[in-house]
Design a protein around this motif. Structure first.
Motif, PDB file in Angstrom:
ATOM      1  N   LYS A 164      30.999  32.716  31.316  1.00 43.03           N
ATOM      2  CA  LYS A 164      32.014  33.702  31.670  1.00 43.03           C
ATOM      3  C   LYS A 164      31.390  35.085  31.635  1.00 43.03           C
TER       4      LYS A 164
ATOM      5  N   THR B 298      33.780  49.574  41.501  1.00 43.67           N
ATOM      6  CA  THR B 298      35.053  49.192  40.906  1.00 43.67           C
ATOM      7  C   THR B 298      36.141  50.130  41.407  1.00 43.67           C
TER       8      THR B 298
ATOM      9  N   THR C 289      30.180  40.158  37.532  1.00 38.54           N
ATOM     10  CA  THR C 289      31.165  40.195  38.617  1.00 38.54           C
ATOM     11  C   THR C 289      31.610  38.793  39.014  1.00 38.54           C
ATOM     12  N   ASP C 290      30.910  37.763  38.519  1.00 38.15           N
ATOM     13  CA  ASP C 290      31.286  36.364  38.737  1.00 38.15           C
ATOM     14  C   ASP C 290      31.415  36.022  40.220  1.00 38.15           C
ATOM     15  N   ARG C 291      30.464  36.509  41.024  1.00 33.56           N
ATOM     16  CA  ARG C 291      30.461  36.125  42.435  1.00 33.56           C
ATOM     17  C   ARG C 291      29.545  34.918  42.625  1.00 33.56           C
TER      18      ARG C 291
ATOM     19  N   GLU D 146      38.650  47.803  30.221  1.00 34.72           N
ATOM     20  CA  GLU D 146      40.099  47.786  30.450  1.00 34.72           C
ATOM     21  C   GLU D 146      40.749  49.085  30.001  1.00 34.72           C
TER      22      GLU D 146
ATOM     23  N   GLU E 240      36.022  38.937  34.768  1.00 37.84           N
ATOM     24  CA  GLU E 240      35.025  39.488  35.690  1.00 37.84           C
ATOM     25  C   GLU E 240      35.415  40.883  36.178  1.00 37.84           C
TER      26      GLU E 240
ATOM     27  N   LYS F 178      36.042  43.409  38.842  1.00 38.18           N
ATOM     28  CA  LYS F 178      36.378  43.361  40.254  1.00 38.18           C
ATOM     29  C   LYS F 178      35.687  44.514  40.985  1.00 38.18           C
TER      30      LYS F 178
ATOM     31  N   ALA G 149      39.493  47.444  36.742  1.00 40.44           N
ATOM     32  CA  ALA G 149      40.212  46.205  37.020  1.00 40.44           C
ATOM     33  C   ALA G 149      39.325  45.000  36.731  1.00 40.44           C
ATOM     34  N   LEU G 150      39.874  44.065  35.955  1.00 47.40           N
ATOM     35  CA  LEU G 150      39.174  42.825  35.631  1.00 47.40           C
ATOM     36  C   LEU G 150      39.968  41.638  36.153  1.00 47.40           C
ATOM     37  N   GLY G 151      39.269  40.550  36.462  1.00 52.50           N
ATOM     38  CA  GLY G 151      39.921  39.330  36.908  1.00 52.50           C
ATOM     39  C   GLY G 151      40.351  38.460  35.746  1.00 52.50           C
ATOM     40  N   ARG G 152      40.893  37.298  36.060  1.00 52.52           N
ATOM     41  CA  ARG G 152      41.435  36.404  35.035  1.00 52.52           C
ATOM     42  C   ARG G 152      40.363  35.914  34.074  1.00 52.52           C
TER      43      ARG G 152
END
Length: 453
Positions: free
Chosen positions: A264, A293, A305-307, A273, A284, A286, A278-281
């Motif tokens: 993760k 960002t 960034t979890d891409r 935050e 990550e 965004k 902005a963060l994803g679930r």
């Protein structure tokens, strides 16, 4: 407003170091904060040490094959302490290179944790604050471990596996992704009695279904006790090891339980935050196509960034960031047709679409060849390789290439060039085969195995 730096980078991994080096080399003032070791996941806890373990684990099967070919081979036990000593020396050497190269470019390296206070300020672990015109978050990822399993504190992750004191006689690998499958093959090759649990129906979710089935059969055939549809119910530490009860009712003892259940983004506690990033679930960061960002001065690259969680992708994103922000040349990193390799034994290399993805988008033809290569057939080894092409019926473009074979990682790098260029099936057919090789099959498959209209 005058800033302390033009760029402040959080994270000393491949992406962060590349962005910092390029920017500092252009004459900008750059600082980088790394709380652990320079080099990041890839150099210290990922690609490099794992690949060296892969190399070490392959000699056991190589020795048995050599004997079948006529060599008088005697192979003793694997000396884990000797390997560890060399491994740690190599990682220290590489860490030094990363540190030296960044320093030589003019990057100020700060060996502390840094968190974000506001769009232009970071706070270091010692309480001092630094300001920067731009902040780049390149903190990478961290292993995900479920906190709902009783006794989970007795398990370890890929972060700790390289530092275990002794080679386990019995190891349980939990997970079905590429990291889990790689470590299952590694420890099996090193001589450990290796078991793998995966709660899903088939390992390597997200990869080509046919390839997943092929790899699963090979792993089990090599001696890994692979159990799908199975998860850990509880772990208990006992006098002779770790007792594990599985969800299917089985009870087994292990020396090490390795959780490789995914990774993760490492954003927790960075202050993002609170600043409004902005963060994803999954936590990550965004970002838009340029790595920016929703806070204009804050950017992010790499696993955070979890891409696509691959080192070369993080580096490409870092280069694009530098071009966009500091060179005035807006550049989008290209995430299409990225080649990848899974270092199971044998390896799995892939580029482009899976059969399932392709057939849902357009009419396709699928070409496959599964066979025993000459090296295996000669000694009656049943292990089969797989070559697979997915072709658009209308344009004839090769949409995907999948290879399961020794050195598939090397092969897919070259095949990836052709797929990225938009080569057609006829381009492959027009290429003369290199004989005798396994790879020649990729240009010799003439008739489709199946057609999806």
């Amino acid at each position: 407003m005058a800033f302390d730096y033009d760029l402040f980078v959080i994270g000393g991994g491949s992406g962060g170091v590349r962005a910092a080096r390029l920017t500092a080399a252009d004459g900008h003032k750059v600082a980088m904060a790394e709380e652990y070791r320079m080099g990041g996941t890839c150099v210290i806890r990922g690609c490099v040490p794992k690949k060296l373990m892969v190399f070490a684990s392959q000699y056991s099967s190589a020795a048995s094959e050599a004997a079948a070919y006529g060599w008088n081979v005697t192979l003793g036990d694997f000396e884990w302490p000797q390997f560890q000593k060399r491994l740690k020396a190599e990682l220290t050497r590489l860490e030094g290179i990363y540190t030296k190269n960044a320093g030589n470019a003019g990057v100020e390296i700060i060996a502390q944790r840094a968190t974000v206070k506001d769009p232009h300020t970071v706070v270091l672990a010692d309480g001092s604050e630094k300001t920067a015109k731009h902040i780049l978050v390149a903190a990478g990822g961290t292993p995900f471990v479920p906190d709902t399993v009783p006794g989970i504190e007795h398990a370890i992750t890929s972060n700790e596996i390289f530092d275990i004191e002794t080679l386990p006689k019995r190891i349980l690998v939990v997970g079905g992704g590429y990291i889990a499958c790689e470590f299952a093959c590694i420890f099996n090759g090193l001589g450990s009695d290796t078991t793998q649990y995966y709660r899903g129906a088939q390992i390597l979710r997200g990869f080509d279904d046919e390839a997943r089935g092929h790899i699963s059969e090979l792993i089990a055939g090599q001696g890994v006790n692979l159990h799908v549809g199975t998860d850990v119910e509880r772990i208990e530490k006992r006098e002779d090891g770790l007792w594990v009860k599985a969800t299917d009712g089985r009870e087994e003892m292990f020396d090490v339980v390795l959780y490789a259940t995914g990774r993760k983004p490492k954003t927790e506690g960075l202050g993002l935050e609170a600043v409004g990033v902005a963060l994803g679930r999954a936590g990550e960061v965004k970002v838009d196509d340029y790595g920016q960002t929703n806070i204009p001065s804050i950017f992010a690259v790499g696993d955070v960034t979890d891409r696509i969680q691959l080192t070369p992708v993080a580096i490409r994103e870092a280069v694009a960031f530098h071009e966009t922000v500091f060179k005035g040349n807006p550049t989008k990193p290209d995430h299409v047709a990225v080649p990848s390799a899974i270092f199971t034994q044998p390896e799995y290399g892939a580029v482009g679409l899976t059969e399932e993805q392709a057939r849902n988008e357009r009419p396709v033809e699928v070409y496959t060849a599964a066979f025993r290569p000459m090296q295996n057939a000669f000694i009656e080894k049943n292990e089969r390789v797989l070559f697979k092409l997915i072709v658009c019926t209308e344009s004839r473009t090769v949409l995907g290439c999948h290879i399961i074979a020794p050195h598939a990682g090397e092969m897919i790098q070259l095949a990836g060039v052709a797929v990225k260029m938009g080569a057609t099936k006829e381009d492959f057919d027009a290429t003369v085969a290199v004989h005798p090789t396994m790879a020649e099959e990729i240009v010799l498959m003439k008739e489709p195995t199946r057609v999806h209209n």
